[in-house]
Design a protein around this motif. Sequence first.
Motif, PDB file in Angstrom:
ATOM      1  N   ALA A 288       0.826  -1.212   0.000  1.00 27.88           N
ATOM      2  CA  ALA A 288       0.000   0.000   0.000  1.00 27.88           C
ATOM      3  C   ALA A 288       0.852   1.251   0.000  1.00 27.88           C
ATOM      4  O   ALA A 288       1.792   1.360   0.790  1.00 27.88           O
ATOM      5  CB  ALA A 288      -0.928   0.005   1.224  1.00 27.88           C
ATOM      6  N   VAL A 289       0.521   2.192  -0.891  1.00 25.79           N
ATOM      7  CA  VAL A 289       1.101   3.528  -0.782  1.00 25.79           C
ATOM      8  C   VAL A 289       0.292   4.285   0.264  1.00 25.79           C
ATOM      9  O   VAL A 289      -0.923   4.109   0.377  1.00 25.79           O
ATOM     10  CB  VAL A 289       1.093   4.283  -2.126  1.00 25.79           C
ATOM     11  CG1 VAL A 289       2.115   3.698  -3.079  1.00 25.79           C
ATOM     12  CG2 VAL A 289      -0.291   4.299  -2.760  1.00 25.79           C
ATOM     13  N   LEU A 290       0.972   5.101   1.040  1.00 20.42           N
ATOM     14  CA  LEU A 290       0.342   5.800   2.153  1.00 20.42           C
ATOM     15  C   LEU A 290       0.423   7.305   1.947  1.00 20.42           C
ATOM     16  O   LEU A 290       1.489   7.840   1.622  1.00 20.42           O
ATOM     17  CB  LEU A 290       1.036   5.451   3.475  1.00 20.42           C
ATOM     18  CG  LEU A 290       1.159   3.978   3.844  1.00 20.42           C
ATOM     19  CD1 LEU A 290       1.955   3.833   5.142  1.00 20.42           C
ATOM     20  CD2 LEU A 290      -0.209   3.331   3.991  1.00 20.42           C
ATOM     21  N   VAL A 328       5.164  13.092  -1.248  1.00 17.40           N
ATOM     22  CA  VAL A 328       5.864  11.814  -1.211  1.00 17.40           C
ATOM     23  C   VAL A 328       5.089  10.805  -0.373  1.00 17.40           C
ATOM     24  O   VAL A 328       4.780  11.052   0.801  1.00 17.40           O
ATOM     25  CB  VAL A 328       7.288  12.001  -0.659  1.00 17.40           C
ATOM     26  CG1 VAL A 328       8.016  10.667  -0.580  1.00 17.40           C
ATOM     27  CG2 VAL A 328       8.058  12.979  -1.536  1.00 17.40           C
ATOM     28  N   LEU A 329       4.785   9.668  -0.977  1.00 15.38           N
ATOM     29  CA  LEU A 329       4.006   8.624  -0.326  1.00 15.38           C
ATOM     30  C   LEU A 329       4.914   7.462   0.054  1.00 15.38           C
ATOM     31  O   LEU A 329       5.515   6.831  -0.829  1.00 15.38           O
ATOM     32  CB  LEU A 329       2.895   8.110  -1.257  1.00 15.38           C
ATOM     33  CG  LEU A 329       1.684   9.013  -1.474  1.00 15.38           C
ATOM     34  CD1 LEU A 329       2.030  10.211  -2.341  1.00 15.38           C
ATOM     35  CD2 LEU A 329       0.535   8.226  -2.103  1.00 15.38           C
ATOM     36  N   PRO A 330       5.041   7.136   1.335  1.00 13.88           N
ATOM     37  CA  PRO A 330       5.759   5.927   1.723  1.00 13.88           C
ATOM     38  C   PRO A 330       5.051   4.684   1.185  1.00 13.88           C
ATOM     39  O   PRO A 330       3.825   4.668   1.009  1.00 13.88           O
ATOM     40  CB  PRO A 330       5.702   5.969   3.257  1.00 13.88           C
ATOM     41  CG  PRO A 330       5.539   7.424   3.585  1.00 13.88           C
ATOM     42  CD  PRO A 330       4.653   7.951   2.494  1.00 13.88           C
ATOM     43  N   GLN A 338       9.189   0.203   2.779  1.00 15.67           N
ATOM     44  CA  GLN A 338      10.325  -0.219   1.958  1.00 15.67           C
ATOM     45  C   GLN A 338      10.681   0.754   0.839  1.00 15.67           C
ATOM     46  O   GLN A 338      11.633   0.515   0.087  1.00 15.67           O
ATOM     47  CB  GLN A 338      10.055  -1.611   1.381  1.00 15.67           C
ATOM     48  CG  GLN A 338       9.803  -2.647   2.465  1.00 15.67           C
ATOM     49  CD  GLN A 338      10.105  -4.055   2.012  1.00 15.67           C
ATOM     50  OE1 GLN A 338      11.046  -4.300   1.275  1.00 15.67           O
ATOM     51  NE2 GLN A 338       9.296  -5.000   2.465  1.00 15.67           N
ATOM     52  N   GLY A 339       9.927   1.826   0.693  1.00 12.31           N
ATOM     53  CA  GLY A 339      10.246   2.788  -0.348  1.00 12.31           C
ATOM     54  C   GLY A 339       9.347   4.000  -0.247  1.00 12.31           C
ATOM     55  O   GLY A 339       8.537   4.125   0.686  1.00 12.31           O
TER      56      GLY A 339
END
Length: 406
Positions: A288-290, A328-330, A338-339
């Motif tokens: 999942a992008v957050l 910027v999405l973790p 992880q990115g």
Amino acid sequence: MDLSADEVRRIAVNAQGFDRARPAQANRGHLRRVLARVGAFQIDAVNVLVRAHYLAAFSRLGPYPVDSLDRLAFREAGAFEYWGHAASIIDMSLYPALRWRMARQETRPQWGRFLNRVQTERPGYAEEVYAEVAERGLLTFSQLLDPARRPKDNSCYAAATILWDRGSDGKTMLEYLYAQGKLAIAGRSGFNPAYDLAERVIPATVLAQPELNAADGQRELVRRATAALGVATAKEVADYFRMSVADTKARLRELVSVGELSECSPEGWTSVGYLHPSASAKPVQVAAVLSPFDSLLWERARVQQIFGFRHSFEIYVPEAKRVYGYFVLPFLLGDRLQGRVDLKADRKGRCLLVRGSFAEPGTDSSQVALALAGELRSLASWLDLDDITVSSRGNHASALRSAIRR
């Protein structure tokens, strides 16, 4: 009770609603469940991709009808807007627990200064604004007969947050009456909130519930915050719904004394941890992008402690000084961050722009790229974007571009 770092990490992710697979087709029932689980979705003005509260639900459910969250809050009375962690969409069951906060607004110095000035400059203006909403209903500040506009001084505001700026006394008065609980947000026009009397927005059954005193309301907020965090320090619990640390510690002691919470010693922590009985350390299967405003990320020191991830929030940083980008999405894969990707929706060109892509040290770049590519395809489809373009910026750009092309 001792907890390993791996257990703490899994508990934290599971507690935030990532403990089950995304539904094949998300509906309002799923949305209600997720909101009840985390308690609140933070709202923010930034719309370079999609507003933060919509993205919080997507991260947990995958594609869902965007208007279902608006319906939940403004038509079905399953949620309401108020100050939770910040401005938030909050599960309706928490309304009674926040009424003590509403009752305290009148004594806040910032409101006192504002009311004194307005009363001097415009005697009776507060009563006029309330009466106008009562008579006309569902008004944004610009629809007031006299919005009492004032010159904006944006020198302290980043461009991303201009919409939060109070450009009129009418706007500020509506916000004051809303903070008191006399008005409620009944919808939005663009990003501008539309206000109505609270009794025309909040269900009568909710308003009829006995008003909790401050200690009882705080205790319920602490319960819900601890459940949403799984395991946390007193400072982290306090931050979740923006309570004072002193009040939070008092409520935690009470809940521990009656067995509702337990103290624990997480690996590497210097402060005592408070463990909720629903906490689960089962393995996590999620990609999942957050949103940078996601509740998993609210307390940055916690994110650093648990995930070893420095949550960098650079919207307010001059472009030349940004390390990762503007929005910027973790990227959460399994139980690790992880990115991260800097994203923008090019709505005119119907394209999801990946303006920067970065993998964390020690990650499997190809594995992360494949999982992230799948998540970005899902996100683009949900946003009705036809293509994904990956720029060359970042240490993960080449791997992600290759994965997208597969």
